[in-house]
Write a protein that holds these residues in place. Sequence first.
Motif, PDB file in Angstrom:
ATOM      1  N   GLN A  20      -8.722 -36.415  10.853  1.00 41.62           N
ATOM      2  CA  GLN A  20      -9.987 -35.859  11.340  1.00 41.62           C
ATOM      3  C   GLN A  20     -10.746 -36.882  12.183  1.00 41.62           C
ATOM      4  OE1 GLN A  20     -10.842 -32.799  11.122  1.00 41.62           O
ATOM      5  NE2 GLN A  20      -9.592 -31.951   9.464  1.00 41.62           N
ATOM      6  N   GLU A  21     -10.734 -38.139  11.747  1.00 41.77           N
ATOM      7  CA  GLU A  21     -11.435 -39.184  12.486  1.00 41.77           C
ATOM      8  C   GLU A  21     -10.814 -39.435  13.862  1.00 41.77           C
ATOM      9  OE1 GLU A  21     -11.688 -42.766  10.256  1.00 41.77           O
ATOM     10  OE2 GLU A  21     -13.316 -42.052   8.972  1.00 41.77           O
ATOM     11  N   GLN A  22      -9.483 -39.321  13.947  1.00 39.72           N
ATOM     12  CA  GLN A  22      -8.772 -39.613  15.184  1.00 39.72           C
ATOM     13  C   GLN A  22      -8.632 -38.404  16.104  1.00 39.72           C
ATOM     14  OE1 GLN A  22      -7.504 -42.518  16.366  1.00 39.72           O
ATOM     15  NE2 GLN A  22      -8.357 -43.662  14.632  1.00 39.72           N
ATOM     16  N   MET A  23      -9.055 -37.221  15.659  1.00 39.17           N
ATOM     17  CA  MET A  23      -8.755 -35.984  16.377  1.00 39.17           C
ATOM     18  C   MET A  23      -9.164 -36.045  17.849  1.00 39.17           C
ATOM     19  SD  MET A  23      -7.231 -33.089  15.664  1.00 39.17           S
ATOM     20  CE  MET A  23      -7.447 -32.663  13.937  1.00 39.17           C
ATOM     21  N   ASP A  24     -10.342 -36.557  18.149  1.00 33.75           N
ATOM     22  CA  ASP A  24     -10.813 -36.592  19.533  1.00 33.75           C
ATOM     23  C   ASP A  24     -10.004 -37.547  20.403  1.00 33.75           C
ATOM     24  OD1 ASP A  24     -12.743 -34.750  18.909  1.00 33.75           O
ATOM     25  OD2 ASP A  24     -14.343 -36.231  18.626  1.00 33.75           O
ATOM     26  N   ALA A  25      -9.350 -38.527  19.775  1.00 35.49           N
ATOM     27  CA  ALA A  25      -8.592 -39.522  20.532  1.00 35.49           C
ATOM     28  C   ALA A  25      -7.126 -39.122  20.714  1.00 35.49           C
ATOM     29  CB  ALA A  25      -8.672 -40.882  19.836  1.00 35.49           C
ATOM     30  N   LEU A  26      -6.707 -38.018  20.141  1.00 36.07           N
ATOM     31  CA  LEU A  26      -5.311 -37.590  20.219  1.00 36.07           C
ATOM     32  C   LEU A  26      -5.030 -36.839  21.515  1.00 36.07           C
ATOM     33  CD1 LEU A  26      -4.802 -36.255  16.564  1.00 36.07           C
ATOM     34  CD2 LEU A  26      -4.262 -38.539  17.467  1.00 36.07           C
ATOM     35  N   THR A  27      -3.796 -36.936  21.970  1.00 36.28           N
ATOM     36  CA  THR A  27      -3.376 -36.141  23.118  1.00 36.28           C
ATOM     37  C   THR A  27      -3.221 -34.685  22.689  1.00 36.28           C
ATOM     38  OG1 THR A  27      -1.015 -36.425  22.669  1.00 36.28           O
ATOM     39  CG2 THR A  27      -2.099 -38.140  23.990  1.00 36.28           C
ATOM     40  N   ARG A  28      -2.993 -33.798  23.663  1.00 37.36           N
ATOM     41  CA  ARG A  28      -2.859 -32.381  23.337  1.00 37.36           C
ATOM     42  C   ARG A  28      -1.705 -32.156  22.369  1.00 37.36           C
ATOM     43  NH1 ARG A  28       0.329 -28.490  24.506  1.00 37.36           N
ATOM     44  NH2 ARG A  28       1.490 -29.751  26.002  1.00 37.36           N
ATOM     45  N   ALA A  29      -0.564 -32.810  22.611  1.00 36.01           N
ATOM     46  CA  ALA A  29       0.605 -32.642  21.738  1.00 36.01           C
ATOM     47  C   ALA A  29       0.329 -33.228  20.354  1.00 36.01           C
ATOM     48  CB  ALA A  29       1.834 -33.298  22.363  1.00 36.01           C
ATOM     49  N   GLU A  30      -0.339 -34.397  20.327  1.00 38.90           N
ATOM     50  CA  GLU A  30      -0.653 -35.022  19.043  1.00 38.90           C
ATOM     51  C   GLU A  30      -1.646 -34.168  18.244  1.00 38.90           C
ATOM     52  OE1 GLU A  30      -0.061 -39.656  20.579  1.00 38.90           O
ATOM     53  OE2 GLU A  30      -2.043 -38.752  20.453  1.00 38.90           O
ATOM     54  N   ARG A  31      -2.590 -33.550  18.945  1.00 41.91           N
ATOM     55  CA  ARG A  31      -3.548 -32.671  18.264  1.00 41.91           C
ATOM     56  C   ARG A  31      -2.830 -31.448  17.691  1.00 41.91           C
ATOM     57  NH1 ARG A  31      -6.751 -32.125  22.172  1.00 41.91           N
ATOM     58  NH2 ARG A  31      -7.937 -34.005  21.713  1.00 41.91           N
ATOM     59  N   GLN A  32      -1.874 -30.937  18.431  1.00 46.26           N
ATOM     60  CA  GLN A  32      -1.065 -29.811  17.943  1.00 46.26           C
ATOM     61  C   GLN A  32      -0.312 -30.207  16.677  1.00 46.26           C
ATOM     62  OE1 GLN A  32       1.164 -27.707  21.006  1.00 46.26           O
ATOM     63  NE2 GLN A  32       2.934 -27.519  19.642  1.00 46.26           N
ATOM     64  N   LEU A  33       0.218 -31.425  16.675  1.00 48.14           N
ATOM     65  CA  LEU A  33       0.918 -31.945  15.498  1.00 48.14           C
ATOM     66  C   LEU A  33      -0.051 -32.123  14.336  1.00 48.14           C
ATOM     67  CD1 LEU A  33       3.268 -33.325  13.987  1.00 48.14           C
ATOM     68  CD2 LEU A  33       2.664 -35.446  15.187  1.00 48.14           C
ATOM     69  N   ALA A  34      -1.233 -32.673  14.620  1.00 43.47           N
ATOM     70  CA  ALA A  34      -2.232 -32.900  13.566  1.00 43.47           C
ATOM     71  C   ALA A  34      -2.624 -31.589  12.893  1.00 43.47           C
ATOM     72  CB  ALA A  34      -3.460 -33.576  14.162  1.00 43.47           C
ATOM     73  N   LEU A  35      -2.858 -30.561  13.671  1.00 37.74           N
ATOM     74  CA  LEU A  35      -3.244 -29.264  13.118  1.00 37.74           C
ATOM     75  C   LEU A  35      -2.116 -28.667  12.290  1.00 37.74           C
ATOM     76  CD1 LEU A  35      -5.148 -27.766  16.180  1.00 37.74           C
ATOM     77  CD2 LEU A  35      -6.126 -28.683  14.064  1.00 37.74           C
TER      78      LEU A  35
END
Length: 290
Positions: free
Chosen positions: A13-28
């Motif tokens: 959650q803390e890193q969400m804004d710093a993630l790339t689109r693909a990384e955000r997709q992975l995080a979710l």
Amino acid sequence: MTDAKQTISDRIQEQMDALTRAERQLALSILENYPASGLGPLAALAKGAHVSVPTVARMVQKLGYKGYSDFQADLREELGAIAKGPIAKHETWAGAAPSEHILNRFTDAVIDNIRNTLAHIDPAEFDAASALVADPSRHLYIVGGRITHTLAEYLFLHLQVIRPHVTHVQSTSNTWPHYLVNAKPGDVFVIFDVRRYENNTLKLAELANARGAKIVLFTDQWRSPVHRMADISLTSQIIVPSAWDSATTTMLLVESMISAVQTLDWEKTKDRMEELEDIFDQTRLFRKFT
């Protein structure tokens, strides 16, 4: 774990804004079935999230891990912590107990819980949750579990004074249809669910969500499965030197919400309180000393 006060979910959650689109997709994708989602092979996690293997490796490093194996080790530790029953938790604590008195040790743990909870909670989300709970146009349903029903009842008793249309949903699942049949889209369910998460509570949340209700969840740092359908999740640190988890930090959030809700429309709240006091006087429920 690399940070005993922070879960991997918190890190994501803390890193969400710093993630790339693909990384955000992975995080979710990881959060969708957390923490079990990250326990399989790296390639399986990448495939399930529809991202590349290097994307997984990069995001794991952004979360502060040297590699996927370290990331999984923390996930397994979190899963073990979630699964612990009261006896196992007490034995884990007792083996490393310092010599200071329990009053001091317990208080120190609670203070740490409060500090870490407030450090990670989003004030805007808390305000949004309070606004939902305060909205008199929405019927409000409040439900807790085997232990947390006491927190649910405490919140209910106060909100019943502050606003109309508040229902305390009893914890037994055979009564739920009677409450759910009246739930409309936009109504609000405040749900309490902490570890050892209860299947009945999850089912109630699923049914409420299917009817278009909003869900405000009070949970712990590992997050109840209900968080996947919750509109807002308020998480509390709960670990103390005891066989049972602490409700102190959750109670702090509950009492803070009560204060916030009464302030949002104080004039109407004041009118209701005065009317209620008049009824108390008529029924002689409380003693008068003047």
